[in-house]
Design a protein around this motif. Structure first.
Motif, PDB file in Angstrom:
ATOM      1  N   PHE A 185       0.861  -1.170   0.000  1.00  0.00           N
ATOM      2  CA  PHE A 185       0.000   0.000   0.000  1.00  0.00           C
ATOM      3  C   PHE A 185       0.905   1.231   0.000  1.00  0.00           C
ATOM      4  O   PHE A 185       1.936   1.240   0.683  1.00  0.00           O
ATOM      5  N   PRO A 186       0.587   2.282  -0.748  1.00  0.00           N
ATOM      6  CA  PRO A 186       1.424   3.481  -0.742  1.00  0.00           C
ATOM      7  C   PRO A 186       1.578   4.026   0.684  1.00  0.00           C
ATOM      8  O   PRO A 186       0.590   4.291   1.352  1.00  0.00           O
ATOM      9  N   GLY A 187       2.789   4.101   1.158  1.00  0.00           N
ATOM     10  CA  GLY A 187       3.043   4.557   2.525  1.00  0.00           C
ATOM     11  C   GLY A 187       3.214   3.411   3.516  1.00  0.00           C
ATOM     12  O   GLY A 187       3.485   3.633   4.678  1.00  0.00           O
ATOM     13  N   GLY A 188       3.004   2.169   3.069  1.00  0.00           N
ATOM     14  CA  GLY A 188       3.197   1.012   3.933  1.00  0.00           C
ATOM     15  C   GLY A 188       1.922   0.569   4.625  1.00  0.00           C
ATOM     16  O   GLY A 188       0.851   1.164   4.475  1.00  0.00           O
ATOM     17  N   VAL A 210      -6.328 -10.003  -4.761  1.00  0.00           N
ATOM     18  CA  VAL A 210      -5.260 -10.007  -5.758  1.00  0.00           C
ATOM     19  C   VAL A 210      -4.900  -8.565  -6.066  1.00  0.00           C
ATOM     20  O   VAL A 210      -5.779  -7.743  -6.344  1.00  0.00           O
ATOM     21  N   VAL A 211      -3.598  -8.264  -5.987  1.00  0.00           N
ATOM     22  CA  VAL A 211      -3.097  -6.960  -6.412  1.00  0.00           C
ATOM     23  C   VAL A 211      -2.679  -7.127  -7.872  1.00  0.00           C
ATOM     24  O   VAL A 211      -1.796  -7.915  -8.188  1.00  0.00           O
ATOM     25  N   GLU A 212      -3.367  -6.426  -8.740  1.00  0.00           N
ATOM     26  CA  GLU A 212      -3.123  -6.521 -10.178  1.00  0.00           C
ATOM     27  C   GLU A 212      -1.839  -5.758 -10.551  1.00  0.00           C
ATOM     28  O   GLU A 212      -1.360  -4.927  -9.779  1.00  0.00           O
ATOM     29  N   PRO A 213      -1.286  -6.009 -11.727  1.00  0.00           N
ATOM     30  CA  PRO A 213      -0.073  -5.296 -12.144  1.00  0.00           C
ATOM     31  C   PRO A 213      -0.225  -3.776 -12.172  1.00  0.00           C
ATOM     32  O   PRO A 213       0.753  -3.053 -11.991  1.00  0.00           O
ATOM     33  N   ASP A 214      -1.456  -3.276 -12.370  1.00  0.00           N
ATOM     34  CA  ASP A 214      -1.667  -1.824 -12.359  1.00  0.00           C
ATOM     35  C   ASP A 214      -1.915  -1.289 -10.941  1.00  0.00           C
ATOM     36  O   ASP A 214      -2.125  -0.095 -10.754  1.00  0.00           O
ATOM     37  N   LEU A 222     -12.546  -0.138  -1.192  1.00  0.00           N
ATOM     38  CA  LEU A 222     -12.398   1.306  -1.427  1.00  0.00           C
ATOM     39  C   LEU A 222     -10.933   1.751  -1.462  1.00  0.00           C
ATOM     40  O   LEU A 222     -10.646   2.921  -1.670  1.00  0.00           O
ATOM     41  N   SER A 223     -10.035   0.816  -1.269  1.00  0.00           N
ATOM     42  CA  SER A 223      -8.609   1.127  -1.220  1.00  0.00           C
ATOM     43  C   SER A 223      -8.112   1.736  -2.533  1.00  0.00           C
ATOM     44  O   SER A 223      -8.503   1.292  -3.614  1.00  0.00           O
ATOM     45  N   PRO A 224      -7.233   2.732  -2.426  1.00  0.00           N
ATOM     46  CA  PRO A 224      -6.596   3.231  -3.656  1.00  0.00           C
ATOM     47  C   PRO A 224      -5.631   2.176  -4.199  1.00  0.00           C
ATOM     48  O   PRO A 224      -5.393   1.153  -3.551  1.00  0.00           O
ATOM     49  N   LYS A 225      -5.069   2.440  -5.361  1.00  0.00           N
ATOM     50  CA  LYS A 225      -4.151   1.483  -5.980  1.00  0.00           C
ATOM     51  C   LYS A 225      -2.913   1.254  -5.115  1.00  0.00           C
ATOM     52  O   LYS A 225      -2.413   2.163  -4.462  1.00  0.00           O
ATOM     53  N   TRP A 226      -2.449   0.023  -5.126  1.00  0.00           N
ATOM     54  CA  TRP A 226      -1.256  -0.391  -4.405  1.00  0.00           C
ATOM     55  C   TRP A 226      -0.062  -0.367  -5.358  1.00  0.00           C
ATOM     56  O   TRP A 226      -0.216  -0.297  -6.579  1.00  0.00           O
ATOM     57  N   ASN A 227       1.141  -0.494  -4.798  1.00  0.00           N
ATOM     58  CA  ASN A 227       2.332  -0.759  -5.595  1.00  0.00           C
ATOM     59  C   ASN A 227       2.318  -2.269  -5.829  1.00  0.00           C
ATOM     60  O   ASN A 227       2.239  -3.043  -4.872  1.00  0.00           O
TER      61      ASN A 227
END
Length: 154
Positions: A58-61, A93-97, A123-128
């Motif tokens: 997640f952005p920011g950990g 699943v965290v997708e490649p995007d 509702l989470s924003p995109k992850w790395n």
């Protein structure tokens, strides 16, 4: 003469929610293992990895993830009244995007807490994304969402 400040909210004020952006697993599996374990494979682009060189983040950990969740979660009234608390284990699943898909609550103390955990994770924003061999890949991830009612001193 002293004024009594008893209200209907006073008994509820003794208990507050402390929703967890605290604790728990920062990663579902250790990133040190270099074994290619797949959960599902239909084609090279459909592979969902459980072990990658770099885990999704997640952005920011994870602290930022739990802070995000804590800011939008609503403790279900039925669970609050029954004093139901505990961890809901959410798998996705965290997708490649960086988007999240296949979000499922696999374990939890009640159906209403599981539904709330699904709502906030969705509702989470995109992850790395997870990285395997230098490329962003679909990665399975497990995160606990903790619901706790804590007695506070007033």
């Amino acid at each position: 003469m002293q004024k009594k400040t008893n209200s209907l909210l006073m008994p509820l004020a003794k208990y507050t929610l402390v929703l967890p952006f605290i604790f728990l697993m920062t990663m579902s599996l250790s990133a040190k293992t270099k074994v290619n374990c797949t959960v599902h494979k239909a084609s090279a682009t459909d592979t969902i990895y459980t072990t990658v060189d770099k885990q999704p983040e997640f952005p920011g950990g994870m602290g930022a993830f739990y802070k995000f969740i804590g800011g939008i979660v609503h403790y279900p009234a039925v669970d609050m009244e029954s004093r139901v608390q505990g961890n809901v284990v959410v798998v996705f699943v965290v997708e490649p995007d960086g988007s999240l898909s296949n979000i499922k609550a696999v374990r939890g103390p009640s159906e209403t807490l599981k539904r709330e955990a699904l709502r906030v994770v969705s509702l989470s924003p995109k992850w790395n994304p997870g990285i395997k061999d230098g490329k962003a890949v679909r990665t399975s991830y497990t995160a606990p969402v903790r619901f706790v009612m804590t007695k506070t001193l007033y």
